[in-house]
Every structure is written in C-alpha cells, then in structure tokens.
Design a protein around this motif. Structure first.
Motif, short mmCIF file in Angstrom:
data_model
loop_
_atom_site.label_atom_id
_atom_site.label_comp_id
_atom_site.label_asym_id
_atom_site.label_seq_id
_atom_site.Cartn_x
_atom_site.Cartn_y
_atom_site.Cartn_z
N GLU A 329 -6.47 -1.33 28.96
CA GLU A 329 -6.81 -0.66 27.70
C GLU A 329 -6.69 0.86 27.77
OE1 GLU A 329 -8.20 -2.52 24.47
OE2 GLU A 329 -6.52 -3.34 25.63
N GLY A 330 -7.14 1.46 28.86
CA GLY A 330 -7.05 2.92 28.95
C GLY A 330 -5.64 3.43 28.79
N SER A 331 -4.67 2.67 29.22
CA SER A 331 -3.26 3.04 29.16
C SER A 331 -2.59 2.61 27.87
CB SER A 331 -2.53 2.42 30.36
OG SER A 331 -1.14 2.49 30.23
N SER A 332 -2.90 1.42 27.37
CA SER A 332 -2.11 0.82 26.29
C SER A 332 -2.76 0.87 24.91
CB SER A 332 -1.80 -0.64 26.63
OG SER A 332 -2.98 -1.41 26.75
N ASN A 333 -4.08 0.97 24.84
CA ASN A 333 -4.79 1.00 23.57
C ASN A 333 -4.86 2.45 23.07
OD1 ASN A 333 -8.21 0.26 22.52
ND2 ASN A 333 -6.33 0.10 21.36
N VAL A 334 -4.34 2.71 21.86
CA VAL A 334 -4.22 4.08 21.36
C VAL A 334 -4.88 4.20 19.98
CG1 VAL A 334 -2.13 4.60 22.65
CG2 VAL A 334 -1.93 3.60 20.36
N PRO A 335 -5.21 5.44 19.57
CA PRO A 335 -5.78 5.64 18.22
C PRO A 335 -4.79 5.19 17.15
CG PRO A 335 -6.03 7.61 19.57
CD PRO A 335 -5.11 6.71 20.31
N PHE A 336 -5.31 4.63 16.07
CA PHE A 336 -4.47 4.16 14.96
C PHE A 336 -5.23 4.37 13.67
CE2 PHE A 336 -0.76 2.11 16.69
CZ PHE A 336 0.01 1.74 15.59
N ILE A 337 -4.96 5.46 12.97
CA ILE A 337 -5.65 5.80 11.73
C ILE A 337 -4.64 6.03 10.62
CG2 ILE A 337 -7.10 7.56 10.59
CD1 ILE A 337 -8.39 8.04 13.35
N LEU A 338 -4.93 5.50 9.45
CA LEU A 338 -4.04 5.65 8.29
C LEU A 338 -4.88 6.02 7.07
CD1 LEU A 338 -1.18 3.21 7.34
CD2 LEU A 338 -2.87 3.86 5.63
N LYS A 339 -4.58 7.19 6.49
CA LYS A 339 -5.23 7.62 5.25
C LYS A 339 -4.18 7.56 4.15
CE LYS A 339 -5.14 11.10 3.02
NZ LYS A 339 -4.59 11.42 1.64
N TRP A 340 -4.40 6.69 3.16
CA TRP A 340 -3.38 6.50 2.13
C TRP A 340 -3.63 7.41 0.93
CZ3 TRP A 340 -6.94 2.81 3.68
CH2 TRP A 340 -7.90 2.40 2.76
N PRO A 341 -2.60 7.61 0.07
CA PRO A 341 -2.73 8.52 -1.07
C PRO A 341 -3.81 8.06 -2.06
CG PRO A 341 -0.43 7.98 -0.65
CD PRO A 341 -1.24 7.07 0.21
N ARG A 342 -4.31 9.01 -2.80
CA ARG A 342 -5.41 8.73 -3.72
C ARG A 342 -5.05 7.67 -4.75
NH1 ARG A 342 -10.04 11.23 -5.25
NH2 ARG A 342 -9.60 13.02 -3.93
N ASN A 343 -3.80 7.67 -5.24
CA ASN A 343 -3.43 6.76 -6.32
C ASN A 343 -2.89 5.42 -5.82
OD1 ASN A 343 -0.99 7.73 -5.34
ND2 ASN A 343 0.01 7.73 -7.34
N PHE A 344 -2.90 5.20 -4.52
CA PHE A 344 -2.42 3.92 -3.99
C PHE A 344 -3.51 2.87 -4.16
CE2 PHE A 344 -1.55 0.70 -0.82
CZ PHE A 344 -0.17 0.56 -0.88
N GLU A 345 -3.17 1.79 -4.84
CA GLU A 345 -4.17 0.77 -5.16
C GLU A 345 -4.12 -0.37 -4.15
OE1 GLU A 345 -3.67 -0.49 -9.16
OE2 GLU A 345 -4.07 1.48 -10.03
#
Length: 518
Positions: A329-345
């Motif tokens: 995990e220390g090597s292969s697990n990475v941050p994954f964050i997604l902030k989508w646009p305000r008007n995306f439903e």
C-alpha cells in the motif's frame, strides 16, 4: 406592450446565454504530486498531516479510498496516466522510457476536443521537453538530465533568481531517504516555482476555450527538504510509525545506504523522514490553496473539474522498504480526489468517499467525458464521472498492478486488489501473498498460508488476468514461474531493446517456461 415584449426577449436572450455558459466544457485542472502515498493526507485519516486545501477539494467533491498506481514507479505510472491504458496495453511493465508517441495521449486528445493545454512541473517524459499534444510545457525534472544539453525550465529560472547559488545546496539526492531543511529562501524551492508558475498562467488566461492545466509537483519525492517554516509546523506532531509485519524479518538489521530500497534504520529515523516528507506535502498544500484562490478570482473555479493524485507512493520504512516499485500500500495506493463543476448533476453528494478501485488510467476517460469528447473503446480506464452521476453504476471488480524486476531479482510481481483483498504473485519465485486490507491496512499479516479458499479464488483471478499474455505467463491454466524479466510488452510502441533482449521476451511470451506454480 412593447416594453413587455422587450423584457421577455431580454429574459430569453439572457437565459440562452446562461444556458450556453453552463453547457461549456469545464476547465480541467489536474494537480499531481510525485511519490505521495495515499495516507499522507488529512482527509485520508492521517491526523498528523496538515493539508487543509487538498482536504477542502475532497469536501467539495469525492475521495476514492482505493486509488492505485498500476505500475508504481515514475515513468510507467505516467505512461498509464498519459494513455488511459493498463501496463500490458501501453507496454511499460516497469521503469523505462516513455515512448515518443502513443495512439492515445491525454493532452493531444483534449487539445483536439477544443482545450488549450499546458503542463507545468515534472513530466518525466523522453525527450524531456516532449509535448504529447500540449500547447506548451514548463518543466522541473529534479536535476535529472537524460539528453545532451538539457536544462529544465525551473533550473534556468533559478539561475535568473539566484545567480551563482546551488539549487541542490541541501545536499540530499533525489532518491535518498535522508532528510534535511531546505538551505535557500523558500521562494527558490521547486514547489514554490511550480505553484507560482501555474498561478501566473491562470491569471493570464483570457481565451474563450476551456483550459486543461496539468500542475505536476516534484515533491514530496525525495529529497525530503522542506523549508524550516513548514517543518516547524510538525514540531509536536504525532507521526505514525512504520508498519512491520510477520513476513518481513529478512530485512531486519539490513543497511543498504542512503538511497537504499531496503533498510532498517530504526523507528526514530523513519519517523523523522516522515516528518520532513509531511512538511513537503504541507508546502504543496499551500500552493494548491493559492491555485484555487487564483481560479476563484478569475471566475474559473465553479466551472472547473479539479483532480488531485500522485504517480505512486513511498514506503517510508514500512516493512523495512523505501521508495517505490512494490505491490504494498505505501508504494501503490495513491491519493485520488475529484471535484466536479458546480453545474454537473449527479446522485453523488459532495464530500463523499467511495471504495471503488480506481487507477491512473481512469483520468483520461474522465477528462474526455467532461469535455464531451468520444471515449475510445480501447481504453482500459473508466470515467469516474459515471460514479458521480450514479454511485451504483457498474464498475470493475478489481484492479491489476505489476512491476518488472527492480532493486531485487525477487521484486518482480503482479497483484490484484478490490480494496478489501490484495493478492500478490511473484513471477520469479512463485511466492504468493494475501492480505485483508480492511482488517489489516498495514499488510502486517500474510494470509496466504491460512486462508486457502480466498487464496485459490484470487489465484484464479490472476490466471484470468494474465492469460492474454500467452504461455510465458499462464500454461495449462496455471501461473508460470518466469525465468526472464520483461520490462516492455509487445504493445510498447517504440522498441528500445536490443535484438537479443527482444528475442528473449518473445521466446518467453510464446513458448513459455517449464516451472509452474503449485
């Protein structure tokens, strides 16, 4: 009556313009770090890490707990990111040179979709100023020189700002696990340069077309060299100690030097390395905050898809391992964050955390989806926006990972994980490991000897996964113990191997070897 008609027409015109504005493809701001493990963020549950701005992106979007780098070292990870393909399909099974040209390339495809594309920071491509469809790049390669006469844009800028000074004055190499305080003004640090260069572009951006901006920080990859101000923030922090397991005793007491891939330097040493590593992440977090501020001031933030990830992690002393290239995990697990646009439903609530297994290959189809462009069926990645639309959407059951031989002849492996179970197959020895990540996130207890039912299930998944490669990997329905290392698959678009190396690879692939797994 005329006044009423005028008001109606004005309303309809305004509504039409508004509708057109909302239908515009979003800006895509892709922020990535180098060698950042997933648990090195506050939002991932590490209370020691100070990362309020990145955490805020997670609060306004979604965080994927099980985000992975399929081939966790710099260049093959970036090949998967560039192409949207799995390691076997883009052709890099370990550390090597990214090809000069691929059929699918993220910046080029977004440029064809109408985006102005620009890259800032570490690309780690070859040639080092290759564009792959970017309108332009300004790069920082951590002092790495892989072609005659090459000088990075950061290093040239540094000469302009501090004539005669040494950008490497801290004295720690870029693959060492030693730590130290940055010896120059923090505004000369590559983290500051990368962030400020991105901010400058955003402030100057006045085009009607959407922007695709890749901001690629060279830290927290070693050297672990934060400015003193950032390190002081961690003076009293309770830094997590490295994980040690029931299977890693062979490295206990081992000393491989300052840039070792394996080494037992004591818990206190590992904790101090992490303290400096975390401080570098906080420096990056400050720059992310400034980038977000610039986007808001420019009126671009609400209509922006913002993603944050890293190319791979860093073991930081877990199981006496350092650096990357491992299945753990220390090597292969990475941050994954997604902030989508305000008007995306979508049905997904902002601030959600999802357990779906995601991988770097998923960013290209996600960006194409956001751009309204066609997603080629050949891509192995999936659009994460489908999970924003509906968290119950069909998704992959598990993700594949692998790495060719690096650091040790035994470190040649393929792995599968669904976020709960992880199965690791070591090609050159036939050794297997099995971990329950829910109960044992530090991979302390190897269950391969005690949970045969689960082991057999995942072994069959591995047989299914590797079968397309031929008898060099699977023969008579059984995993093959390989005698030869393979860095490039036959799908690599540019053959950099010698004739003898190529012949060995093809012989292995199509004729197989005799040693089979039990």
């Amino acid at each position: 009556m005329k006044n009423v008609l005028f008001v109606v027409l004005l309303f309809l015109t305004t509504f039409k313009i508004s509708a057109q504005d909302h239908s515009k493809p979003p800006h895509i701001i892709f922020i990535m770090t180098d060698q950042q493990r997933a648990d090195a963020l506050g939002c991932m549950g590490n209370e020691a890490v100070i990362s309020p701005n990145i955490d805020k992106l997670a609060d306004e979007g979604v965080m994927f707990e099980n985000g992975y780098s399929a081939t966790p070292s710099c260049t093959p990870a970036r090949a998967g990111l560039l192409t949207g393909l799995s390691p076997w399909h883009h052709g890099m099974l370990g550390y090597g040179k990214i090809a000069r040209k691929y059929k699918y390339e993220m910046p080029e495809m977004l440029r064809e979709a109408g985006y102005y594309t620009f890259g800032i920071g570490k690309m780690h491509w070859f040639p080092q100023k290759a564009l792959h469809g970017f309108n332009g790049t300004l790069v920082d390669e951590s002092g790495r020189v892989e072609q005659d006469g090459y000088i990075s844009d950061y290093r040239d800028w540094f000469k302009l700002q501090a004539p005669g000074e040494d950008p490497d004055k801290t004295g720690i190499g870029w693959n060492e696990h030693r730590y130290g305080v940055y010896q120059l003004d923090e505004k000369l640090h590559p983290t500051y340069w990368t962030g400020e260069t991105a901010i400058e572009l955003i402030k100057n951006y006045n085009l009607d077309q959407p922007l695709y901006l890749k901001v690629s920080f060279a830290r927290p990859h070693s050297p672990y060299d934060p400015p003193q101000r950032l390190l002081d923030m961690y003076k009293d922090a309770k830094i997590p100690e490295p994980y040690l397991g029931d299977w890693d005793a062979e490295w206990q007491g081992y000393d491989g030097g300052p840039d070792a891939a394996f080494g037992d330097y004591g818990v206190d040493y590992a904790v101090e390395s992490r303290r400096h590593y975390y401080a570098n992440i906080t420096f990056i977090d400050e720059m992310v905050g400034e980038i977000v501020k610039a986007l808001k001031e420019k009126g671009m933030y609400d209509n922006a898809l913002i993603c944050f990830t890293s190319d791979h992690g860093d073991m930081m002393g877990d199981h006496y391992h350092w650096r990357k290239t491992y299945a753990y995990e220390g090597s292969s697990n990475v941050p994954f964050i997604l902030k989508w646009p305000r008007n995306f439903e979508g049905k997904l609530q902002r601030g959600a955390t999802l357990e779906n297994t995601t991988e770097l290959r998923d960013f290209l189809p996600t960006f194409l989806d956001a751009a309204g462009a066609e997603i080629p069926e050949e891509l192995d990645g999936l659009s994460m926006l489908n999970l924003v639309r509906d968290p119950e959407s069909e998704w992959r059951p598990y993700i594949d990972m692998e790495h060719s031989t690096t650091y040790s002849k035994d470190n040649y492996w393929s792995a599968l994980t669904d976020g709960t179970w992880k199965y690791i197959w070591f090609f050159s020895t036939g050794k297997e490991q099995l971990f329950n990540l829910k109960n044992d996130p530090g991979e302390i207890t190897d269950l391969s000897e005690t949970n045969k039912k689960e082991l057999e299930k995942w072994r069959q998944h591995m047989v299914d996964h590797l079968s397309e490669r031929g008898e060099g990997f699977v023969k008579d329905g059984r995993l093959v113990v390989r005698t030869e290392n393979m860095v490039y698959s036959p799908n690599y678009p540019e053959d950099v191997r010698t004739d003898s190396e190529r012949l060995k690879d093809w012989r292995e692939l199509y004729k197989g070897v005799d040693d089979l797994a039990n």
